[in-house]
Design an enzyme around this catalytic site. Structure first.
Site, PDB file in Angstrom:
ATOM      1  N   GLY A 137      50.619  34.101  48.749  1.00 47.26           N
ATOM      2  CA  GLY A 137      51.718  33.116  48.502  1.00 47.26           C
ATOM      3  C   GLY A 137      52.720  33.287  49.690  1.00 47.26           C
TER       4      GLY A 137
ATOM      5  N   HIS B 144      62.105  32.604  46.806  1.00 43.58           N
ATOM      6  CA  HIS B 144      62.343  32.523  48.436  1.00 43.58           C
ATOM      7  C   HIS B 144      63.286  31.492  48.738  1.00 43.58           C
ATOM      8  CE1 HIS B 144      60.310  36.073  50.059  1.00 43.58           C
ATOM      9  NE2 HIS B 144      59.203  36.097  49.174  1.00 43.58           N
TER      10      HIS B 144
ATOM     11  N   HIS C 272      58.155  33.968  42.192  1.00 48.73           N
ATOM     12  CA  HIS C 272      58.430  34.906  43.319  1.00 48.73           C
ATOM     13  C   HIS C 272      58.765  34.005  44.485  1.00 48.73           C
ATOM     14  CE1 HIS C 272      57.743  38.559  46.104  1.00 48.73           C
ATOM     15  NE2 HIS C 272      57.455  37.591  46.942  1.00 48.73           N
ATOM     16  N   GLU C 273      57.757  33.080  44.595  1.00 47.96           N
ATOM     17  CA  GLU C 273      57.902  32.007  45.929  1.00 47.96           C
ATOM     18  C   GLU C 273      59.029  31.195  45.931  1.00 47.96           C
ATOM     19  OE1 GLU C 273      56.309  32.820  48.612  1.00 47.96           O
ATOM     20  OE2 GLU C 273      54.883  34.083  47.622  1.00 47.96           O
TER      21      GLU C 273
ATOM     22  N   GLN D 121      60.078  31.995  54.570  1.00 45.35           N
ATOM     23  CA  GLN D 121      59.491  33.351  55.373  1.00 45.35           C
ATOM     24  C   GLN D 121      58.963  32.969  56.669  1.00 45.35           C
ATOM     25  OE1 GLN D 121      57.192  34.074  51.375  1.00 45.35           O
ATOM     26  NE2 GLN D 121      57.527  35.868  52.269  1.00 45.35           N
TER      27      GLN D 121
ATOM     28  N   CYS E 122      55.833  41.906  48.960  1.00 44.30           N
ATOM     29  CA  CYS E 122      56.112  40.611  49.834  1.00 44.30           C
ATOM     30  C   CYS E 122      55.861  40.919  50.995  1.00 44.30           C
ATOM     31  CB  CYS E 122      57.812  40.711  49.507  1.00 44.30           C
ATOM     32  SG  CYS E 122      58.431  39.191  50.275  1.00 44.30           S
ATOM     33  N   LEU E 123      55.232  39.899  51.603  1.00 48.02           N
ATOM     34  CA  LEU E 123      55.049  39.772  53.101  1.00 48.02           C
ATOM     35  C   LEU E 123      56.206  40.203  53.944  1.00 48.02           C
ATOM     36  CD1 LEU E 123      52.412  36.566  53.232  1.00 48.02           C
ATOM     37  CD2 LEU E 123      51.881  39.134  53.034  1.00 48.02           C
TER      38      LEU E 123
END
Length: 188
Positions: free
Chosen positions: A59, A152, A148-149, A64, A106-107
Site C-alpha cells: 500500500g 497517512h 494504515h493508508e 508518502q 511502513c515504506l
C-alpha cells in the site's frame, strides 16, 4: 527533477521516491481530490504503483511521495497475480467493536515493524479512478492496510498507535539504520 547518472535506470526516472520519517510532509493532512485534480490523479496512479511495487510494499498513500491528495493505491495479491486497487477520497464509514492485533510496517519507516491494534472489520466509501462512488467491507489484512493508508492521509503513522516507549524505540532504531546506511554509501 534531478539529473540522471549513468547508473540510473531510465525506466525508474518517473518513479517517485518514498518519503522517510522524519519528513514533515508525512504529518500533513491531505486535501480531498476534486474534479480539477482528475488528470493529475490519472498520471499519478501508475507512478504510485511503480514506487510501491519497487519498494516492495502492499500500500502507498499519495502523501508518502509528497503529494497532498487523498489518494491510496494497494495490492495485496501475490506478485504473479496482481490485483491493484485505487481509492480516491476514502472514508471509513463503519468500524467493528472487535479489535485485532497485526504486525505492521511502513515504506516510510523502512525495516521497522510493530503490533498495531485496530478494528477488525471496516466499511469504506471511496471513488474509483473513473469518479464512480464505491463501498466495500473489509476484514483481515485488507482492513488493516486500508486503515494504515487512510491514516497517512491524515498525517498519522502506524507508530502513533503505539506506546510512547515503543514509538521512540522504533524511531531511534530507524534513525540509527538510516545513519548507518548513509555511512556505507560510496562518495560520488
Amino acid at each position: 527533477m534531478p539529473a540522471m547518472s549513468a547508473t540510473t535506470d531510465i525506466a525508474d526516472a518517473g518513479i517517485p521516491e518514498i518519503l522517510i520519517v522524519p519528513d514533515k510532509r508525512l504529518r500533513m493532512k491531505a486535501r480531498r481530490v476534486v474534479g480539477a485534480d482528475r488528470d493529475d490523479v490519472a498520471e499519478l496512479v501508475p507512478r504510485m504503483f511503480a514506487a510501491m511495487y519497487r519498494a516492495p510494499g502492499i500500500g502507498l498513500a499519495a502523501p508518502q511521495i509528497g503529494v497532498s491528495l487523498r489518494l491510496v493505491v494497494m495490492d495485496l495479491a501475490p506478485d504473479d497475480q496482481k490485483q491493484p486497487m485505487v481509492m480516491i477520497n476514502p472514508e471509513i464509514t463503519a468500524r467493528s467493536e472487535e479489535l485485532v492485533s497485526r504486525e505492521e510496517g511502513c515504506l516510510s519507516l523502512p525495516g521497522q515493524y510493530a503490533e498495531v491494534i485496530r478494528p477488525g472489520q471496516i466499511s469504506v466509501a471511496f471513488e474509483d479512478e473513473d469518479g464512480k462512488k464505491r463501498t466495500i467491507d473489509a476484514d483481515g489484512l485488507l482492513a488493516a492496510c486500508i486503515q494504515h493508508e487512510i491514516d497517512h492521509l491524515d498525517g498519522v503513522l502506524f507508530v502513533d498507535h503505539l506506546s510512547a516507549l515503543k514509538r521512540n524505540m522504533i524511531l531511534r532504531k530507524l534513525a540509527k539504520d538510516l545513519r548507518e546506511k548513509a555511512a556505507r554509501k560510496p562518495a560520488r
